[in-house]
Design a protein around this motif. Structure first.
Motif, PDB file in Angstrom:
ATOM      1  N   ARG A 278       0.851  -1.194   0.000  1.00 46.88           N
ATOM      2  CA  ARG A 278       0.000   0.000   0.000  1.00 46.88           C
ATOM      3  C   ARG A 278       0.886   1.244   0.000  1.00 46.88           C
ATOM      4  O   ARG A 278       1.819   1.352   0.793  1.00 46.88           O
ATOM      5  N   LYS A 279       0.591   2.178  -0.882  1.00 42.18           N
ATOM      6  CA  LYS A 279       1.442   3.341  -1.075  1.00 42.18           C
ATOM      7  C   LYS A 279       0.871   4.556  -0.329  1.00 42.18           C
ATOM      8  O   LYS A 279      -0.207   5.035  -0.644  1.00 42.18           O
ATOM      9  N   TRP A 280       1.631   5.038   0.634  1.00 39.22           N
ATOM     10  CA  TRP A 280       1.285   6.233   1.400  1.00 39.22           C
ATOM     11  C   TRP A 280       1.995   7.440   0.806  1.00 39.22           C
ATOM     12  O   TRP A 280       3.129   7.347   0.347  1.00 39.22           O
ATOM     13  N   SER A 281       1.327   8.575   0.829  1.00 39.75           N
ATOM     14  CA  SER A 281       1.919   9.841   0.402  1.00 39.75           C
ATOM     15  C   SER A 281       2.263  10.658   1.645  1.00 39.75           C
ATOM     16  O   SER A 281       1.416  10.841   2.519  1.00 39.75           O
ATOM     17  N   VAL A 282       3.500  11.135   1.717  1.00 33.40           N
ATOM     18  CA  VAL A 282       3.975  11.874   2.881  1.00 33.40           C
ATOM     19  C   VAL A 282       4.029  13.369   2.542  1.00 33.40           C
ATOM     20  O   VAL A 282       4.540  13.757   1.488  1.00 33.40           O
ATOM     21  N   PHE A 283       3.511  14.185   3.463  1.00 38.26           N
ATOM     22  CA  PHE A 283       3.466  15.629   3.271  1.00 38.26           C
ATOM     23  C   PHE A 283       4.198  16.291   4.438  1.00 38.26           C
ATOM     24  O   PHE A 283       3.671  16.367   5.547  1.00 38.26           O
ATOM     25  N   ALA A 284       5.425  16.746   4.197  1.00 38.49           N
ATOM     26  CA  ALA A 284       6.186  17.438   5.235  1.00 38.49           C
ATOM     27  C   ALA A 284       5.743  18.894   5.299  1.00 38.49           C
ATOM     28  O   ALA A 284       5.081  19.397   4.394  1.00 38.49           O
ATOM     29  N   ASN A 285       6.114  19.573   6.391  1.00 39.39           N
ATOM     30  CA  ASN A 285       5.710  20.969   6.613  1.00 39.39           C
ATOM     31  C   ASN A 285       4.199  21.085   6.495  1.00 39.39           C
ATOM     32  O   ASN A 285       3.660  22.049   5.958  1.00 39.39           O
ATOM     33  N   PHE A 286       3.512  20.083   7.000  1.00 40.01           N
ATOM     34  CA  PHE A 286       2.066  19.951   6.836  1.00 40.01           C
ATOM     35  C   PHE A 286       1.300  20.987   7.643  1.00 40.01           C
ATOM     36  O   PHE A 286       1.416  21.062   8.855  1.00 40.01           O
ATOM     37  N   ASN A 287       0.529  21.830   6.942  1.00 37.03           N
ATOM     38  CA  ASN A 287      -0.403  22.765   7.583  1.00 37.03           C
ATOM     39  C   ASN A 287       0.266  23.696   8.603  1.00 37.03           C
ATOM     40  O   ASN A 287      -0.331  24.063   9.593  1.00 37.03           O
TER      41      ASN A 287
END
Length: 336
Positions: A278-287
């Motif tokens: 399963r492929k997760w997308s990572v979002f740094a500096n989130f919100n």
């Protein structure tokens, strides 16, 4: 005052009227007094929709009027709430200016969609700083314009509702065509989400020993939220290193939330993480602007997803450490 300042002032004024629950009538015929210049034209946006149209569109019959304001460069407006049995609520806002240009009002706002012909007029969607708001504008003359705005938690749905209302509004604007029959229902109570996430307890997605492995308290706290859709559930495991350093670990379940609808996930991810296929997308500096928060999203279908949120207060380089460490643990506990 720039675009954000003008629109923010308009929003604050409108909100105050909604909270007060009063109706402002902006009507009558303008006539000059002897020895004075011409009186400015006055319009009443609350009269662009009648009770029958509002009922068919799903809104309360009584609108809340806001007179034009020279100080805020704001046109006259009228706001309508959805009927009491509709949840989450929707707000329809119609504005009509007769003494300023659209460019002067928008102050360089970004065009979000090309013009569309509705009700005999060309309507262009411009960006809004209000999440979930869809705002469409039409020029009526050298110094006259109108807008129809719908605020809802789902921006795509807000645009659908705005475009449903526009032909009815246009019928009472200069150059507009007669109002067509309202062919589809307006806002309604959404169907309850279904699928495995609808009944899943988010606190089961991290076992006590796994939480301890992430340096979190072993027992999570389950809560609900109305963002980005009603009754979203999540579980929060508190960190164990005090007020600084590591932040809490959260798992959010969105049985009717596409992964792009989570706050901050409408931009390209900084990284993809594969866990158990399963492929997760990572979002740094989130919100945030300090680089201390991080999130990861997993799409389980086109309309359902899981989100992990954590961060690190004292070192942006560690903001995604707990999220990445938690991805395989949460993945292993997800239903097939």
């Amino acid at each position: 005052m720039g675009f954000r300042g003008v629109r923010a002032g308009l929003t604050v004024t409108a909100a105050a009227v909604l909270l007060a629950g009063c109706t402002v009538t902006v009507g009558g015929t303008a006539a000059p007094l002897p020895g004075q210049g011409p009186v400015k034209q006055v319009v009443d946006p609350c009269k662009v929709l009648d009770a029958q149209q509002l009922d068919a569109l799903g809104y309360q019959a009584s609108g809340h009027g806001v007179p034009a304001s020279e100080a805020q460069r704001a046109p006259a407006m009228c706001l309508w709430h959805t009927k009491d049995d509709v949840s989450p609520p929707v707000i329809l806002n119609v504005g009509w200016a007769v003494d300023q240009t659209l460019d002067n009002y928008l102050q360089g706002a970004v065009v979000k969609a090309p013009p569309v012909k509705l009700g005999g007029l060309d309507w262009t969607r411009y960006g809004s700083f209000i999440p979930g708001s869809c705002d469409l504008y039409t020029t009526l003359g050298a110094k006259s314009f109108a807008f129809v705005s719908v605020s809802f938690q789902d921006e795509d749905k807000a645009c659908e509702l705005a475009k449903l209302a526009i032909p009815q509004v246009a019928a009472r604007l200069p150059g507009g065509q007669p109002a067509p029959p309202i062919s589809s229902a307006g806002p309604s109570t959404p169907a309850a989400p279904s699928g495995p996430l609808a009944t899943l307890d988010p606190c089961t997605l991290l076992k006590p020993e796994q939480a301890a492995q992430l340096n979190m308290e072993t027992t999570g706290q389950k809560s609900t939220s109305d963002s980005p859709t009603p009754n979203v559930t999540y579980c929060l495991w508190k960190d164990t290193d005090g007020d600084r350093g590591q932040k809490a670990f959260e798992v959010w379940l969105g049985p009717d939330v596409p992964v792009s609808k989570w706050i901050g996930m409408d931009v390209p991810p900084v990284e993809q993480v594969d866990a158990g296929g399963r492929k997760w997308s990572v979002f740094a500096n989130f919100n945030d602007s300090g680089g201390v928060n991080c999130a990861a999203g997993l799409a389980l279908s086109g309309t359902s997803s899981v989100e992990i949120v954590s961060g690190y207060l004292d070192d942006p380089n560690k903001s995604c450490d707990a999220v990445k460490a938690g991805i395989p643990l949460v993945t292993a506990n997800l239903p097939a």
